[in-house]
Design a protein around this motif. Structure first.
Motif, PDB file in Angstrom:
ATOM      1  N   MET A 107       0.765  -1.113   0.015  1.00  0.00           N
ATOM      2  CA  MET A 107       0.078  -0.049  -0.020  1.00  0.00           C
ATOM      3  C   MET A 107       0.722   1.140   0.045  1.00  0.00           C
ATOM      4  O   MET A 107       0.338   2.303  -0.552  1.00  0.00           O
ATOM      5  CB  MET A 107      -0.854   0.101   1.008  1.00  0.00           C
ATOM      6  N   GLN A 108       2.103   1.215   0.465  1.00  0.00           N
ATOM      7  CA  GLN A 108       3.011   2.470   0.700  1.00  0.00           C
ATOM      8  C   GLN A 108       4.013   2.537  -0.323  1.00  0.00           C
ATOM      9  O   GLN A 108       4.556   3.510  -0.199  1.00  0.00           O
ATOM     10  CB  GLN A 108       3.592   2.312   2.090  1.00  0.00           C
ATOM     11  N   LYS A 109       4.075   1.475  -1.088  1.00  0.00           N
ATOM     12  CA  LYS A 109       5.102   1.647  -2.087  1.00  0.00           C
ATOM     13  C   LYS A 109       4.745   2.760  -3.249  1.00  0.00           C
ATOM     14  O   LYS A 109       3.785   3.261  -3.443  1.00  0.00           O
ATOM     15  CB  LYS A 109       5.096   0.401  -2.865  1.00  0.00           C
ATOM     16  N   ARG A 110       5.912   3.306  -3.733  1.00  0.00           N
ATOM     17  CA  ARG A 110       5.612   4.473  -4.794  1.00  0.00           C
ATOM     18  C   ARG A 110       5.108   3.736  -6.066  1.00  0.00           C
ATOM     19  O   ARG A 110       5.538   2.654  -6.457  1.00  0.00           O
ATOM     20  CB  ARG A 110       6.991   5.077  -4.928  1.00  0.00           C
ATOM     21  N   PRO A 111       4.585   4.477  -6.988  1.00  0.00           N
ATOM     22  CA  PRO A 111       3.952   3.948  -8.211  1.00  0.00           C
ATOM     23  C   PRO A 111       5.214   3.351  -9.016  1.00  0.00           C
ATOM     24  O   PRO A 111       6.207   4.403  -9.188  1.00  0.00           O
ATOM     25  CB  PRO A 111       3.338   5.213  -8.900  1.00  0.00           C
ATOM     26  N   ASN A 112       5.043   2.541  -9.606  1.00  0.00           N
ATOM     27  CA  ASN A 112       6.286   1.916 -10.599  1.00  0.00           C
ATOM     28  C   ASN A 112       5.990   2.156 -12.000  1.00  0.00           C
ATOM     29  O   ASN A 112       4.747   2.689 -12.491  1.00  0.00           O
ATOM     30  CB  ASN A 112       6.734   0.598 -10.158  1.00  0.00           C
ATOM     31  N   PHE A 113       6.617   1.575 -12.746  1.00  0.00           N
ATOM     32  CA  PHE A 113       6.469   1.907 -14.461  1.00  0.00           C
ATOM     33  C   PHE A 113       5.013   0.850 -14.709  1.00  0.00           C
ATOM     34  O   PHE A 113       4.392   1.516 -15.720  1.00  0.00           O
ATOM     35  CB  PHE A 113       7.602   0.963 -15.040  1.00  0.00           C
ATOM     36  N   GLN A 122      -2.185   3.847  -7.327  1.00  0.00           N
ATOM     37  CA  GLN A 122      -1.114   3.594  -6.289  1.00  0.00           C
ATOM     38  C   GLN A 122      -0.776   5.013  -5.691  1.00  0.00           C
ATOM     39  O   GLN A 122      -0.601   5.071  -4.642  1.00  0.00           O
ATOM     40  CB  GLN A 122       0.185   3.040  -6.933  1.00  0.00           C
ATOM     41  N   LYS A 123      -0.710   6.079  -6.251  1.00  0.00           N
ATOM     42  CA  LYS A 123      -0.443   7.395  -5.705  1.00  0.00           C
ATOM     43  C   LYS A 123      -1.625   7.577  -4.800  1.00  0.00           C
ATOM     44  O   LYS A 123      -1.342   7.951  -3.576  1.00  0.00           O
ATOM     45  CB  LYS A 123      -0.447   8.406  -6.867  1.00  0.00           C
ATOM     46  N   GLN A 124      -2.808   7.418  -5.233  1.00  0.00           N
ATOM     47  CA  GLN A 124      -4.082   7.718  -4.142  1.00  0.00           C
ATOM     48  C   GLN A 124      -4.165   6.903  -3.122  1.00  0.00           C
ATOM     49  O   GLN A 124      -4.456   7.240  -1.839  1.00  0.00           O
ATOM     50  CB  GLN A 124      -5.335   7.830  -4.969  1.00  0.00           C
TER      51      GLN A 124
END
Length: 250
Positions: free
Chosen positions: A21-27, A158-160
């Protein structure tokens, strides 16, 4: 070989979920967003307006309505017994949602569009039942607010998702800071912000020719995803509340 207790097992699952849930958005996340945007452009503006209206109505109904108050909180048993019951309800709703999605998807564009608010209702009924099984009073609007956070956490970008996840951490503390009366809570602003989310994966069911297959598969997967997210969100609350109680009594 050490045999893990049920609490140890789900705690390790919870940690992995929290990290996700906390990971940064990836490709892949960014690419998926571009695909969703293209799919979004295929759907007519009137359909977007209808879907947005459904979400707005859903948010208002959850926060202020009485149609979701049938689930009574159950006495809290062991976490293992609770989750056995929760999994059974998730399986029931997955099969019901898949069957309903397949029928309406096969019925063509307008029937699939009409099905969109029905699926929202199925999702929310599942969340309300899960909340009750974990022992939380769904007649309290603060619990309903948590349910909406879980809903949004499941289907957002993922950002939201990172933002929403921060809002539900230590909910047993944060909810006490909210007013007891829904009329004192700025739910209209919350509703306006919340409706910006659109269940984009579900829009594929509106595309002629693939509606039936998409309706059946997507409904099943969306409800499965929702169930897993809800379980981990309530697990997190369960461990947080347990740790708080241990700290007070030690």
């Amino acid at each position: 070989m050490q045999i893990l207790t049920y609490e140890e097992k789900i705690q390790s699952e919870l940690v992995r979920w929290q990290q996700k849930m906390q990971k940064r958005p990836n490709f892949i996340d960014r690419t998926s967003k571009k695909v969703q945007d293209k799919l979004n452009n295929i759907i007519p503006d009137k359909v977007h307006e209808a879907i947005t209206a459904s979400i707005k109505q859903m948010t208002r109904a959850v926060l202020t309505g009485a149609e979701f108050t049938t689930s009574m909180p159950l006495p809290k048993s062991s976490i293992e017994e609770t989750e056995i019951a929760v999994r059974k309800r998730i399986e029931f709703y997955k099969k019901a949602g898949a069957a309903e999605g397949g029928i309406t998807g096969a019925g063509g564009f307008w029937l699939a569009l009409a099905e969109f608010p029905i699926l929202l209702g199925i999702k929310l009924k599942l969340l309300f039942e899960i909340a009750a099984l974990y022992g939380y009073p769904v007649d309290d609007y603060r619990e309903r607010l948590f349910i909406l956070h879980v809903f949004q956490l499941t289907f957002s970008s993922q950002k939201q998702r990172q933002h929403v996840f921060q809002q539900i951490i230590q909910w047993h503390v944060k909810c006490k800071e909210l007013p007891e009366d829904i009329n004192q809570f700025d739910w209209k602003t919350f509703q306006q912000e919340y409706r910006d989310y659109i269940d984009l994966a579900k829009l594929a069911q509106l595309i002629p020719g693939i509606g039936a297959a998409v309706g059946l598969v997507v409904n099943y997967r969306l409800l499965d995803q929702l169930g897993k997210t809800a379980m981990n969100a309530y697990r997190m609350r369960w461990f947080e509340e347990k740790n708080t109680l241990l700290a007070v009594t030690s």
